[in-house]
Scaffold this active site. Structure first.
Site, PDB file in Angstrom:
ATOM      1  N   LYS A  25      17.227  -5.727 -36.611  1.00 35.62           N
ATOM      2  CA  LYS A  25      18.359  -5.821 -37.538  1.00 35.62           C
ATOM      3  C   LYS A  25      19.229  -4.564 -37.466  1.00 35.62           C
ATOM      4  CE  LYS A  25      17.883  -4.665 -42.051  1.00 35.62           C
ATOM      5  NZ  LYS A  25      18.916  -3.740 -42.550  1.00 35.62           N
ATOM      6  N   ASN A  26      18.585  -3.392 -37.526  1.00 33.71           N
ATOM      7  CA  ASN A  26      19.369  -2.156 -37.612  1.00 33.71           C
ATOM      8  C   ASN A  26      20.057  -1.792 -36.300  1.00 33.71           C
ATOM      9  OD1 ASN A  26      18.779  -1.950 -40.261  1.00 33.71           O
ATOM     10  ND2 ASN A  26      17.386  -0.199 -40.089  1.00 33.71           N
ATOM     11  N   ARG A  81      25.651  -2.559 -47.211  1.00 28.59           N
ATOM     12  CA  ARG A  81      26.236  -1.234 -47.064  1.00 28.59           C
ATOM     13  C   ARG A  81      26.653  -0.931 -45.622  1.00 28.59           C
ATOM     14  NH1 ARG A  81      24.952   3.740 -46.030  1.00 28.59           N
ATOM     15  NH2 ARG A  81      25.935   5.375 -47.272  1.00 28.59           N
ATOM     16  N   CYS A 100      23.101   1.919 -54.469  1.00 26.99           N
ATOM     17  CA  CYS A 100      22.144   0.908 -54.060  1.00 26.99           C
ATOM     18  C   CYS A 100      20.775   1.338 -54.534  1.00 26.99           C
ATOM     19  CB  CYS A 100      22.259   0.685 -52.559  1.00 26.99           C
ATOM     20  SG  CYS A 100      20.844   1.035 -51.596  1.00 26.99           S
ATOM     21  N   ARG A 115      23.403   7.203 -51.501  1.00 24.77           N
ATOM     22  CA  ARG A 115      23.852   6.896 -50.146  1.00 24.77           C
ATOM     23  C   ARG A 115      25.365   7.007 -49.938  1.00 24.77           C
ATOM     24  NH1 ARG A 115      20.746   1.655 -47.938  1.00 24.77           N
ATOM     25  NH2 ARG A 115      20.102   2.855 -46.182  1.00 24.77           N
ATOM     26  N   PRO A 116      25.905   8.195 -50.049  1.00 26.52           N
ATOM     27  CA  PRO A 116      27.344   8.357 -49.833  1.00 26.52           C
ATOM     28  C   PRO A 116      27.707   8.222 -48.355  1.00 26.52           C
ATOM     29  CG  PRO A 116      26.311  10.485 -50.180  1.00 26.52           C
ATOM     30  CD  PRO A 116      25.228   9.457 -50.335  1.00 26.52           C
ATOM     31  N   VAL A 117      29.017   8.162 -48.062  1.00 20.81           N
ATOM     32  CA  VAL A 117      29.465   8.096 -46.657  1.00 20.81           C
ATOM     33  C   VAL A 117      30.326   9.313 -46.311  1.00 20.81           C
ATOM     34  CG1 VAL A 117      29.309   5.598 -46.382  1.00 20.81           C
ATOM     35  CG2 VAL A 117      31.403   6.586 -47.306  1.00 20.81           C
ATOM     36  N   ASP A 118      30.132  10.402 -47.086  1.00 17.93           N
ATOM     37  CA  ASP A 118      30.960  11.592 -46.873  1.00 17.93           C
ATOM     38  C   ASP A 118      30.854  12.147 -45.447  1.00 17.93           C
ATOM     39  OD1 ASP A 118      28.280  12.046 -47.738  1.00 17.93           O
ATOM     40  OD2 ASP A 118      28.716  14.178 -48.003  1.00 17.93           O
ATOM     41  N   LEU A 119      29.666  12.073 -44.849  1.00 17.73           N
ATOM     42  CA  LEU A 119      29.510  12.636 -43.494  1.00 17.73           C
ATOM     43  C   LEU A 119      30.298  11.817 -42.471  1.00 17.73           C
ATOM     44  CD1 LEU A 119      25.667  13.448 -43.599  1.00 17.73           C
ATOM     45  CD2 LEU A 119      27.569  15.033 -43.954  1.00 17.73           C
ATOM     46  N   ASP A 121      11.703   3.765 -43.327  1.00 15.70           N
ATOM     47  CA  ASP A 121      11.643   2.305 -43.459  1.00 15.70           C
ATOM     48  C   ASP A 121      10.223   1.748 -43.334  1.00 15.70           C
ATOM     49  OD1 ASP A 121      14.321   2.192 -43.896  1.00 15.70           O
ATOM     50  OD2 ASP A 121      14.869   1.364 -41.943  1.00 15.70           O
ATOM     51  N   ILE A 163      13.951  11.349 -46.902  1.00 19.42           N
ATOM     52  CA  ILE A 163      15.245  10.812 -46.472  1.00 19.42           C
ATOM     53  C   ILE A 163      16.050  10.271 -47.655  1.00 19.42           C
ATOM     54  CG2 ILE A 163      16.404   9.202 -44.893  1.00 19.42           C
ATOM     55  CD1 ILE A 163      14.754  11.298 -43.417  1.00 19.42           C
ATOM     56  N   ARG A 165      17.060 -10.424 -46.207  1.00 21.22           N
ATOM     57  CA  ARG A 165      18.086  -9.629 -45.521  1.00 21.22           C
ATOM     58  C   ARG A 165      17.525  -9.011 -44.249  1.00 21.22           C
ATOM     59  NH1 ARG A 165      19.312  -4.973 -48.663  1.00 21.22           N
ATOM     60  NH2 ARG A 165      20.241  -4.431 -46.704  1.00 21.22           N
TER      61      ARG A 165
HETATM   62  C1  UD1 Z   1      19.934   3.641 -41.674  1.00 20.11           C
HETATM   63  C2  UD1 Z   1      19.145   2.349 -41.719  1.00 20.11           C
HETATM   64  C3  UD1 Z   1      18.119   2.392 -42.835  1.00 20.11           C
HETATM   65  C4  UD1 Z   1      17.236   3.644 -42.687  1.00 20.11           C
HETATM   66  C5  UD1 Z   1      18.090   4.900 -42.565  1.00 20.11           C
HETATM   67  C6  UD1 Z   1      17.279   6.150 -42.289  1.00 20.11           C
HETATM   68  C7  UD1 Z   1      20.731   0.686 -40.917  1.00 20.11           C
HETATM   69  C8  UD1 Z   1      21.607  -0.459 -41.224  1.00 20.11           C
HETATM   70  N1  UD1 Z   1      20.083   1.251 -41.947  1.00 20.11           N
HETATM   71  O1  UD1 Z   1      20.634   3.749 -42.915  1.00 20.11           O
HETATM   72  O2  UD1 Z   1      17.330   1.208 -42.775  1.00 20.11           O
HETATM   73  O3  UD1 Z   1      16.398   3.761 -43.820  1.00 20.11           O
HETATM   74  O4  UD1 Z   1      19.044   4.743 -41.496  1.00 20.11           O
HETATM   75  O5  UD1 Z   1      16.524   6.002 -41.133  1.00 20.11           O
HETATM   76  O6  UD1 Z   1      20.581   1.084 -39.772  1.00 20.11           O
HETATM   77  N2  UD1 Z   1      23.833  10.494 -46.300  1.00 20.11           N
HETATM   78  C9  UD1 Z   1      24.789  11.251 -46.925  1.00 20.11           C
HETATM   79  N3  UD1 Z   1      26.091  11.156 -46.513  1.00 20.11           N
HETATM   80  C10 UD1 Z   1      26.468  10.324 -45.496  1.00 20.11           C
HETATM   81  C11 UD1 Z   1      25.484   9.552 -44.852  1.00 20.11           C
HETATM   82  C12 UD1 Z   1      24.163   9.649 -45.273  1.00 20.11           C
HETATM   83  O7  UD1 Z   1      24.480  12.006 -47.847  1.00 20.11           O
HETATM   84  O8  UD1 Z   1      27.658  10.281 -45.170  1.00 20.11           O
HETATM   85  C13 UD1 Z   1      22.415  10.561 -46.758  1.00 20.11           C
HETATM   86  C14 UD1 Z   1      21.986   9.228 -47.366  1.00 20.11           C
HETATM   87  O9  UD1 Z   1      22.318   9.146 -48.724  1.00 20.11           O
HETATM   88  C15 UD1 Z   1      20.490   9.276 -47.143  1.00 20.11           C
HETATM   89  C16 UD1 Z   1      20.351  10.026 -45.820  1.00 20.11           C
HETATM   90  O10 UD1 Z   1      21.569  10.738 -45.642  1.00 20.11           O
HETATM   91  O11 UD1 Z   1      19.859  10.000 -48.150  1.00 20.11           O
HETATM   92  C17 UD1 Z   1      20.096   9.119 -44.636  1.00 20.11           C
HETATM   93  O12 UD1 Z   1      21.181   8.253 -44.438  1.00 20.11           O
HETATM   94  P1  UD1 Z   1      21.535   7.627 -43.018  1.00 20.11           P
HETATM   95  O13 UD1 Z   1      20.712   8.256 -41.950  1.00 20.11           O
HETATM   96  O14 UD1 Z   1      23.015   7.649 -42.867  1.00 20.11           O
HETATM   97  O15 UD1 Z   1      21.029   6.141 -43.215  1.00 20.11           O
HETATM   98  P2  UD1 Z   1      21.834   4.782 -43.080  1.00 20.11           P
HETATM   99  O16 UD1 Z   1      22.650   4.800 -41.834  1.00 20.11           O
HETATM  100  O17 UD1 Z   1      22.495   4.470 -44.366  1.00 20.11           O
END
Ligand code: UD1
Length: 417
Positions: free
Chosen positions: A22-23, A91, A115, A120-124, A304, A326, A396
């Site tokens: 899936k991922n 997301r 969630c 889980r922000p997308v700032d990065l 996961d 994480i 899902r």
């Molecule tokens: C992906 C996987 C998810 C897995 C995770 C970590 C998919 C669809 N999902 O999620 O199943 O658990 O990797 O292996 O592939 N963060 C920030 N800012 C950002 C981005 C992330 O603070 O811009 C934080 C998140 O809140 C979290 C951590 O970084 O605490 C990890 O996030 P990330 O590695 O981005 O995971 P996802 O891509 O959301």
């Protein structure tokens, strides 16, 4: 909403085929936006999140059709808006941001909400895309991104974010010049995305390491691509063999990608071996022993798999400690496991699990995808009947989980709640 009713206590024995990941499929499908020709994907798991992605692609102007395990995507007239109705259920929709900016110079993507497993922000993602020349505004709950032509940049991620690395990798394929992603995620799903992009004509090096280099190209073409197998689904079935005291052969099962999980399961008293037919998993004589697990970015132990391994710890002799590094709120399964007789204490980001002799069936509530899987595993081992409610999340991420498990001896019914 459906629930699963599980009659526990049957050792699972037989063969299970592992589905496509899936991922890996989510970003790779989203990367269709980048290509100017049709693409055919095989080994795609039939999951709710994949149907949502196909719907989103169609809305964005790339009609996607599912047949068996194959998805065909035709590129058409791209549109920049990913509506809230779809984004709120998944997301990972935010992964269309990089491709849309690269192709259209414009993206309107609903901001994914909070969630169950953390903020889980997308700032990065956004800061990195800004370094490539994009500008963002927030309007009525939508991230509005604009750019002329994206420009190659040197990007350092403060944290090796999986989604952020994927978004930037996709954006960089069509940017002007070279992009260097430092402290990039090394997850196998990122590697699969890079392989797919290369098959479409992208120039990428270093995927699978923490420094990825991308030379922008003017366009990407179509291709046929098989999605990698799902290491988390496979890991869940390995635990199913151990927790029920059965013996399972997993065909199409990843091996190196599961290394950290296999090492821990073996330390807990399982015997997992790679054979010519697949990966064989059973419990060694002598029962299960507790161990400690710390979740980390790949190649560390995957977050996961944390919930599923915790179910196994519940029945292992001695004390186990789980440290979740994480996500800040990923112990939602703990209180439910306690309702089944587990002995678990949470302290901040750690959970201390003291092994008990048995779990007993109970009504429990699934709160997120992997938490749901841990409750199903606990239900398989428990004495009596477990009702796992709200299995929306499970659907899902797991393809026909009850059919796969019933085929190796489990007794699981799906019922309307
Ligand atoms: C992906 C996987 C998810 C897995 C995770 C970590 C998919 C669809 N999902 O999620 O199943 O658990 O990797 O292996 O592939 N963060 C920030 N800012 C950002 C981005 C992330 O603070 O811009 C934080 C998140 O809140 C979290 C951590 O970084 O605490 C990890 O996030 P990330 O590695 O981005 O995971 P996802 O891509 O959301």
């Amino acid at each position: 909403m459906d629930k699963l009713v599980i009659e526990g206590g049957v050792p699972l024995t037989g063969t299970i085929n592992v589905s496509g990941s899936k991922n890996a499929a989510l970003p790779i499908l989203m990367a269709s936006i980048l290509a100017e020709e049709p693409i055919t994907y095989t080994n795609v798991p039939r999951l709710r999140d994949i149907h949502t992605t196909n719907k989103l692609l169609s809305i964005l102007g790339c009609p996607a059709e599912f047949e068996g395990d194959t998805v065909s995507v035709r590129p058409c007239d791209l549109k920049p808006e990913a509506p809230y109705d779809l984004v709120k259920t998944m997301r990972a929709s935010v992964l269309c941001l990089g491709p849309l900016l690269a192709r259209l110079g414009e993206a309107r993507v609903a901001l994914p909400g909070g969630c169950a497993i953390g903020a889980r922000p997308v700032d990065l993602h956004l800061t990195a895309l800004e370094k490539m020349g994009a500008r963002f505004e927030l309007e009525e709950g939508y991230i509005i991104g604009r750019c002329r032509k994206l420009k190659g940049a040197h990007i350092y991620f403060d944290f090796p974010t999986v989604g952020g690395t994927e978004n930037l990798l996709m954006a960089a394929t069509l940017a002007e010049g070279e992009t260097i992603l430092e402290n990039a995620a090394r997850e196998p799903e990122v590697v699969d995305l890079a392989r797919f992009l290369i098959a479409c004509g992208a120039k990428i090096e270093g995927h699978g390491t923490s420094v990825i280099r991308v030379q922008g190209v003017p366009r990407l073409h179509g291709c046929e691509y098989a999605i990698m197998p799902d290491r988390i689904e496979a890991g869940t079935f390995l635990v199913a063999a151990g927790i029920t005291g059965g013996e399972l052969l997993l065909t199409g099962c990843p091996w190196e990608e599961l290394d950290a999980v296999i090492v821990k399961l073996n330390a807990m008293g399982m015997h997992i071996e790679k054979t010519s037919e697949g990966v064989l998993a059973k419990r060694r004589n002598g029962g299960l022993r507790g161990t400690d697990v710390t979740t980390q970015p790949f190649p560390g132990f995957p977050t996961d798999m944390q919930a599923q391994v915790m179910s196994l710890m519940c029945l292992a002799e001695g004390t186990s400690v789980v440290q979740e590094n994480i996500f800040e709120n990923r112990f939602m399964h703990v209180l439910e496991l306690v309702r089944m007789g587990a002995d678990i204490r949470i302290s901040g980001r750690s959970a201390v699990v003291r092994g008990v002799k048995r779990l007993t069936g109970a009504p429990v509530m699934a709160s997120d995808l992997r938490a749901s899987a841990s409750l199903v595993l606990a239900g398989l081992a428990a004495r009596g009947t477990t009702h796992v409610q709200r299995i929306y999340h499970l659907d899902r991420g797991y393809e026909r989980i009850e059919l796969k498990l019933n085929a190796v001896g489990a007794r699981i019914r799906r019922e309307a709640e």
